[in-house]
Design an enzyme around this catalytic site. Structure first.
Site, PDB file in Angstrom:
ATOM      1  CG  PHE A   1      -1.750  -1.168   1.377  1.00 24.60           C
ATOM      2  CD1 PHE A   1      -2.940  -1.216   0.803  1.00 24.60           C
ATOM      3  CD2 PHE A   1      -1.443  -2.341   2.201  1.00 24.60           C
ATOM      4  CE1 PHE A   1      -3.903  -2.214   1.045  1.00 24.60           C
ATOM      5  CE2 PHE A   1      -2.268  -3.468   2.324  1.00 24.60           C
ATOM      6  CZ  PHE A   1      -3.526  -3.319   1.680  1.00 24.60           C
ATOM      7  CG  ASP A   2       1.005   6.014  -1.503  1.00 26.94           C
ATOM      8  OD1 ASP A   2       2.082   6.235  -0.991  1.00 26.94           O
ATOM      9  OD2 ASP A   2      -0.007   6.808  -1.642  1.00 26.94           O
ATOM     10  CE  LYS A   3       1.729   8.245   5.486  1.00 25.53           C
ATOM     11  NZ  LYS A   3       0.626   9.394   5.841  1.00 25.53           N
ATOM     12  CB  THR A   4      -0.637  10.040   1.462  1.00 23.37           C
ATOM     13  OG1 THR A   4       0.296  10.325   2.606  1.00 23.37           O
ATOM     14  CG2 THR A   4      -1.655  11.103   1.292  1.00 23.37           C
TER      15      THR A   4
ATOM     16  CB  VAL B   1      -3.580  -0.492  -2.865  1.00 20.92           C
ATOM     17  CG1 VAL B   1      -4.850   0.264  -2.864  1.00 20.92           C
ATOM     18  CG2 VAL B   1      -3.772  -1.773  -2.855  1.00 20.92           C
TER      19      VAL B   1
END
Length: 618
Positions: free
Chosen positions: A310-313, A507
């Site tokens: 996952f990317d965070k933001t 994602v």
């Protein structure tokens, strides 16, 4: 003539059924063999006509199709005067073809339903200020449009005035209406259930989310999976093999009826229809539930994913930073906050927006001599006061002394994963704010569902500092967390994991995520993300609803299993039929074709179950 006959296939099927019924009535009811044989001969000739045409068209492109097997078998049955079986075989084959086409049309109903929801008209504000109804194709960007209660939103846009509840089921699959206020985004094809609103047209025509959904689902349903391509290759060699087997049996046994029966029993009808039905039903289910699966190939790859990165933001978090903690030092709080708001109003930085949102209504002052300090913040003058707003480094540069309490507050805020905004007036610290992005509601439960579905590793890669990323990972129970990651770093990490044999889904939602989305085995984009991210991805979660991700993974796993079940059913039926022919005396062409059609019905019903698939949640 060929086109005419093929266009009347369903009518010919009906006539064949009537003639067969008439023939059996003549034999058993009227004891008239002439009526019996005559009706069945006509039914055989009529029924074999469209099948023979399809066989001829296949042979023209050097493909030995199932139609070739049936055509040869029917002609052979007529020649040996087995009219009963020739008529029944043609009818059952045509009826099976009708069922297949009807089923595929039904599984494609998601497209039809979406298309019917497409808005046709819009109410536009003209130059004189009056509103007039126009064709939706005539709408241009930045037009002001009026939407009334019960009407469809004509384009993607931004709400300018009014408020109401909009049913976004056509976009997200969620039937619960969503509250919309000024500055909210609205989408074409959704329905305003109450209220009256005015919107600004942002995306029109083919650029609207609604039209893009239709195009993506159409492309997906027309694509072929690895399993379908395998079956195409298998059929290419299997059908001639059955022909050769039938010829060999006739050569050695001199039993033409046995050879013809082998041709009929060897038809892999259920094998040909089983996998496409599963794929199309799975993609249709996804479209109805806010998940765009870009092709049948995606289903196979996604179902085998064991690691999700996952990317965070904007993915695990909302992507909208908010003030989470705040400390004010000294008196005159209202005046200090007014100064801070006045300076931040000069900036377009995301943190400045968070500060202004937290302060809310206040008194604004005239700001002079604004200076942006790169990597530090802003310094400005308001009246006789020098205002500095920024990070700790800016405070040091401005010779702002931090008290012991302020130092401890700074340390505590940083430990909690905040980005810091300090405000000093005339070199004296007045306000300390901790700003951080908020975790999406319900994400933790969704991640637990992913683990239950067989995902072993949940990894977050982010450009944020390691402390912030660690806090998010700890709160959500992620397997790994890596901060300070640039786009090339994310791509390198994904390549490293793939080299270790992991099947990766990534994602993300931003332009910087595009390389990773393209590199991963499956790229998953949030619909609110950039166009580049959406185009690069294999799966799109509509309305950026993270809860759709477990549904998408569960759906692809069920679809993949469903395909395997249909293949086993189809191959199993052929083997059982051939074994029955060799080791029993009751098997014949008619029974074999009837069993084949029943097997086609079974794989169709099995595939259609996917249209009702829902993820089981605790």
């Amino acid at each position: 003539m060929q086109k005419f006959i093929l266009s009347k296939k369903n009518f010919i099927t009906l006539i064949s059924a009537i003639l067969i019924a008439l023939g059996f009535l003549g034999r058993f009811g009227l004891e008239n063999n002439l009526l019996f044989n005559g009706s069945l001969i006509i039914a055989s000739i009529l029924g074999v006509a469209p099948i023979a045409i399809q066989a001829y068209q296949a042979l023209k492109v050097k493909v030995v199709s199932i139609d070739v097997l049936v055509t040869i078998a029917v002609i052979g049955a007529v020649l040996i005067q087995n009219y009963e079986e020739s008529a029944i075989v043609t009818f059952l084959f045509l009826f099976g073809s009708y069922l297949e086409q009807r089923t595929l049309n039904k599984t494609r109903s998601a497209i039809k339903e979406l298309t019917e929801l497409a808005p046709e008209n819009a109410i536009k504000q003209m130059e004189n200020g009056e509103f007039e109804e126009i064709d939706v194709d005539a709408v241009e960007e930045d037009d002001i449009l009026l939407v009334k209660t019960g009407a469809k939103v004509p384009v993607d846009g931004t709400l300018l005035t009014g408020e109401g509840h909009i049913n976004e089921a056509s976009i997200t699959g969620e039937s619960v209406p969503v509250s919309k206020k000024v500055d909210s985004a609205v989408f074409a094809g959704t329905i305003l259930e109450n209220g009256t609103i005015q919107i600004r047209a942002d995306r029109i025509g083919e650029d609207t989310t609604f039209v893009r959904i239709i195009e993506l689902v159409e492309e997906a349903q027309d694509s072929k999976s690895e399993a379908e391509r395998f079956i195409d290759r298998f059929s290419k060699y299997y059908t001639p093999a059955v022909l050769i087997l039938g010829f060999i049996v006739w050569l050695f046994s001199k039993n033409i009826e046995l050879a013809i029966t082998i041709l009929v029993l060897g038809c892999p009808g259920a094998l040909v229809i089983g996998v496409p039905v599963s794929n199309v039903a799975g993609i249709g289910n996804g479209a109805r539930n806010g998940v765009l699966l870009k092709g049948s190939e995606v289903i196979n790859d996604f179902s085998r994913v064991n690691t999700i990165v996952f990317d965070k933001t904007g993915t695990l978090t909302v992507g909208n930073p908010e003030v989470a903690e705040k400390e004010v030092y000294g008196n005159n709080n209202e005046e200090v906050l007014g100064y801070l708001a006045s300076v931040e109003r000069e900036s377009d930085h995301p943190l400045a927006k968070a500060v202004l949102q937290d302060i809310g209504k206040t008194s604004f002052y005239t700001v002079e001599e604004t200076e942006v300090v790169k990597g530090g913040g802003i310094v400005a003058k308001i009246g006789d006061h020098r205002i500095a707003v920024g990070n700790v480094a800016l405070m040091k540069k401005e010779n702002v002394e931090l008290s012991e309490k302020a130092k401890k507050d700074v340390e505590r805020f940083e430990k909690n994963g905040n980005s810091l905004v300090l405000t000093a007036i005339d070199s004296e610290l007045k306000v300390l704010m901790g700003i951080r992005d908020q975790i999406r509601p319900g994400v933790k439960k969704d991640l637990q569902h992913l683990k239950k579905l067989g995902v072993k590793n949940l990894v977050v890669l982010s450009g944020d500092n390691q402390g912030t990323v660690d806090l998010v990972a700890q709160e959500l129970g992620l397997t790994e967390a890596h901060g300070h990651m640039l786009p090339e770093g994310k791509s390198a990490y994904i390549e490293k994991m793939q080299a270790e044999g992991q099947i990766i889904a990534f994602v993300g939602d931003g332009v910087n995520d595009s390389p990773s989305l393209a590199l991963a085995d499956i790229g998953i984009a949030m619909e609110s993300g950039t166009d580049v991210a959406i185009e690069t991805s294999d799966v799109v979660l509509m309305n950026s609803d993270f809860s759709r991700l477990p549904h998408a993974l569960g759906l692809t796993k069920s679809t993949s299993n469903n395909m395997k079940q249909n293949i086993i059913i189809a191959v199993g039926v052929v083997l059982i039929l051939l074994a029955s022919l060799l080791f029993s005396e009751w098997m014949n062409m008619s029974i074999g074709m009837l069993v084949h059609e029943l097997s086609i019905l079974v794989v169709i019903i099995n595939g259609m179950r996917l249209l009702r698939y829902r993820l089981k949640r605790a």
